[in-house]
Design a protein around this motif. Structure first.
Motif, PDB file in Angstrom:
ATOM      1  N   THR A 259     -27.196   3.487 -64.060  1.00  0.00           N
ATOM      2  CA  THR A 259     -27.178   2.090 -63.646  1.00  0.00           C
ATOM      3  C   THR A 259     -27.344   1.164 -64.836  1.00  0.00           C
ATOM      4  O   THR A 259     -26.695   0.111 -64.924  1.00  0.00           O
ATOM      5  CB  THR A 259     -28.281   1.825 -62.615  1.00  0.00           C
ATOM      6  N   ALA A 260     -28.203   1.550 -65.774  1.00  0.00           N
ATOM      7  CA  ALA A 260     -28.391   0.736 -66.976  1.00  0.00           C
ATOM      8  C   ALA A 260     -27.091   0.617 -67.762  1.00  0.00           C
ATOM      9  O   ALA A 260     -26.764  -0.450 -68.296  1.00  0.00           O
ATOM     10  CB  ALA A 260     -29.494   1.342 -67.842  1.00  0.00           C
ATOM     11  N   ARG A 261     -26.335   1.697 -67.840  1.00  0.00           N
ATOM     12  CA  ARG A 261     -25.051   1.653 -68.548  1.00  0.00           C
ATOM     13  C   ARG A 261     -24.055   0.755 -67.833  1.00  0.00           C
ATOM     14  O   ARG A 261     -23.284   0.024 -68.454  1.00  0.00           O
ATOM     15  CB  ARG A 261     -24.500   3.069 -68.689  1.00  0.00           C
ATOM     16  N   LEU A 262     -24.063   0.801 -66.499  1.00  0.00           N
ATOM     17  CA  LEU A 262     -23.197  -0.072 -65.717  1.00  0.00           C
ATOM     18  C   LEU A 262     -23.518  -1.531 -65.994  1.00  0.00           C
ATOM     19  O   LEU A 262     -22.619  -2.354 -66.244  1.00  0.00           O
ATOM     20  CB  LEU A 262     -23.369   0.241 -64.224  1.00  0.00           C
ATOM     21  N   GLU A 278     -15.172   2.291 -63.161  1.00  0.00           N
ATOM     22  CA  GLU A 278     -15.410   3.278 -64.218  1.00  0.00           C
ATOM     23  C   GLU A 278     -16.655   4.101 -63.923  1.00  0.00           C
ATOM     24  O   GLU A 278     -16.690   5.312 -64.158  1.00  0.00           O
ATOM     25  CB  GLU A 278     -15.534   2.574 -65.571  1.00  0.00           C
ATOM     26  N   ALA A 279     -17.689   3.451 -63.401  1.00  0.00           N
ATOM     27  CA  ALA A 279     -18.927   4.173 -63.084  1.00  0.00           C
ATOM     28  C   ALA A 279     -18.708   5.197 -61.981  1.00  0.00           C
ATOM     29  O   ALA A 279     -19.413   6.210 -61.914  1.00  0.00           O
ATOM     30  CB  ALA A 279     -20.022   3.195 -62.675  1.00  0.00           C
ATOM     31  N   LEU A 280     -17.724   4.964 -61.127  1.00  0.00           N
ATOM     32  CA  LEU A 280     -17.461   5.859 -60.009  1.00  0.00           C
ATOM     33  C   LEU A 280     -16.692   7.113 -60.413  1.00  0.00           C
ATOM     34  O   LEU A 280     -16.575   8.050 -59.621  1.00  0.00           O
ATOM     35  CB  LEU A 280     -16.657   5.126 -58.929  1.00  0.00           C
ATOM     36  N   GLN A 281     -16.179   7.139 -61.627  1.00  0.00           N
ATOM     37  CA  GLN A 281     -15.319   8.238 -62.009  1.00  0.00           C
ATOM     38  C   GLN A 281     -16.035   9.584 -62.069  1.00  0.00           C
ATOM     39  O   GLN A 281     -15.406  10.636 -61.968  1.00  0.00           O
ATOM     40  CB  GLN A 281     -14.660   7.951 -63.367  1.00  0.00           C
ATOM     41  N   ASP A 282     -17.360   9.588 -62.229  1.00  0.00           N
ATOM     42  CA  ASP A 282     -18.065  10.875 -62.297  1.00  0.00           C
ATOM     43  C   ASP A 282     -18.341  11.460 -60.915  1.00  0.00           C
ATOM     44  O   ASP A 282     -18.878  12.561 -60.788  1.00  0.00           O
ATOM     45  CB  ASP A 282     -19.364  10.763 -63.094  1.00  0.00           C
TER      46      ASP A 282
END
Length: 392
Positions: A259-262, A278-282
């Motif tokens: 979340t911090a990276r997002l 992009e955060a959802l890609q994992d």
């Protein structure tokens, strides 16, 4: 624009929902999910898929009979409860305790006076942390420190509440120092000192509130791991180590770092929708949003957000928070959880991206110890489930 955002293939969407492709297309045929078709096949909106997954999780979290299909579906506890979307500790609202020092709240919760960690134990833990490579993350440092504290304690094997509390105080007072902070009666100030030498009072206040709000939360997977280890009469260091192992996962404490990276992406100028895609890609969902135990905003996040405006980078952080909240509410109908509030706290206070994981673990250690002490009073090995063989 939204149409240019990355989309999920049918295989990716099915994997995110934990279903077979045939089931995914059944959802489409029933109008539950929308798809776009072109020459390369079907694609799905990542945020719509996440909203659908969250709705399914909420339904699964409210069974008509709590023990249906679960040999260990319910463990009685008198530590924390969630009623009417509010987190309670022993019947008191957690958010009503955030203006009290973390150590004072822990002493009340454990009904045991504070005893600071011995200097030799802190030295052993610090040496373990300093031996790690420079690229080691927050969870690596916490595990190393825990090993150092355990190795220095020859009396750790006594499986009693008294020993669990003593070990708990060793960890709560010693971890901030072992991680680079300075000894202080205020544990929040000692912990923040590991990242910045002269923290403002506003930062310390916010971190103290986070520590209090993170003490316990129903029976999280890490808490259950701690109780299972304590059921086998593992010492409190080993039981906390079991909890750390379960916590270091993308769907638990590691979600705070994601979340911090997002949030960092958005603060650096990326459009919220693209940062979310992009955060959802994992495949682990939208970090920082949604929680099956709350109908709306996570009670802990709701208590933390008002404290962030007074932090050094509070204004810029809260602007990014508002834009992300709006994007997720519009596209996925999810509300912020405590991971999002912790990420915002780290950003507003100019702390490292992995600081939320450390704050989470230090706060939750108080709850783990409370559960470990409670489990010692139960029959040994009661949390050893029986397997149901389904093979050939």
């Amino acid at each position: 624009m939204l149409a240019s955002l990355p989309r999920l293939t049918a295989v990716q969407a099915a994997a995110r929902l934990g279903v077979k492709p045939a089931t995914l297309y059944a959802y489409v045929s029933r109008g539950l999910l929308a798809r776009t078709r072109d020459a390369s096949g079907s694609t799905f909106d990542a945020l719509e898929v996440e909203a659908f997954a969250a709705a399914r999780r909420r339904t699964a979290a409210q069974p008509t009979r709590p023990t249906t299909g679960m040999p260990l579906g319910v463990i009685r506890t008198d530590i924390a409860d969630i009623e009417d979307d509010e987190l309670l500790y022993r019947g008191r609202r957690a958010r009503d305790l955030i203006d009290r020092p973390f150590a004072e709240v822990v002493a009340w919760l454990w009904d045991d006076a504070r005893v600071d960690a011995p200097d030799t134990a802190i030295g052993s833990a610090r040496a373990m942390v300093q031996a790690l490579p420079l690229h080691a993350g927050a969870m690596d440092r916490l595990r190393a420190a825990l090993t150092g504290f355990a190795a220095d304690d020859p009396l750790r094997r006594d499986a009693t509440a008294e020993t669990a509390h003593r070990i708990g105080w060793t960890l709560l007072t010693g971890l901030p120092v072992a991680l680079g902070g300075h000894p202080h009666t205020d544990l929040a100030r000692a912990l923040v000192g590991a990242w910045t030498p002269a923290p403002t009072d506003a930062v310390v206040t916010a971190v103290n509130a986070a520590l209090v709000l993170l003490i316990d939360h129903d029976l999280a997977v890490s808490t259950f791991a701690a109780r299972a280890a304590a059921s086998a009469r593992a010492d409190a260091y080993a039981a906390v180590s079991a909890a750390l192992g379960a916590a270091d996962s993308p769907l638990h404490i590691s979600a705070a770092t994601r979340t911090a990276r997002l949030l960092t992406r958005v603060r650096r100028g990326m459009e919220p929708e693209r940062a979310l895609a992009e955060a959802l890609q994992d495949g682990s969902g939208i970090p920082g949003f949604g929680h099956p135990l709350y109908r709306g905003v996570d009670d802990r996040a709701d208590a933390l957000f008002p404290l962030l405006t007074d932090l050094p980078d509070g204004e810029g952080t809260m602007d990014a928070v508002r834009r992300l909240r709006t994007a997720v509410a519009d596209r996925a109908r999810l509300a912020p959880n405590v991971d999002f509030a912790l990420a915002a706290l780290a950003s507003a206070a100019r702390l490292p991206e992995d600081a939320p994981a450390t704050v989470f673990v230090v706060g939750r250690t108080a709850g783990w110890i409370a559960h470990i002490a409670a489990e010692y009073a139960e029959p040994a090995m009661r949390l050893r489930p029986r397997g149901e063989y389904v093979g050939p």
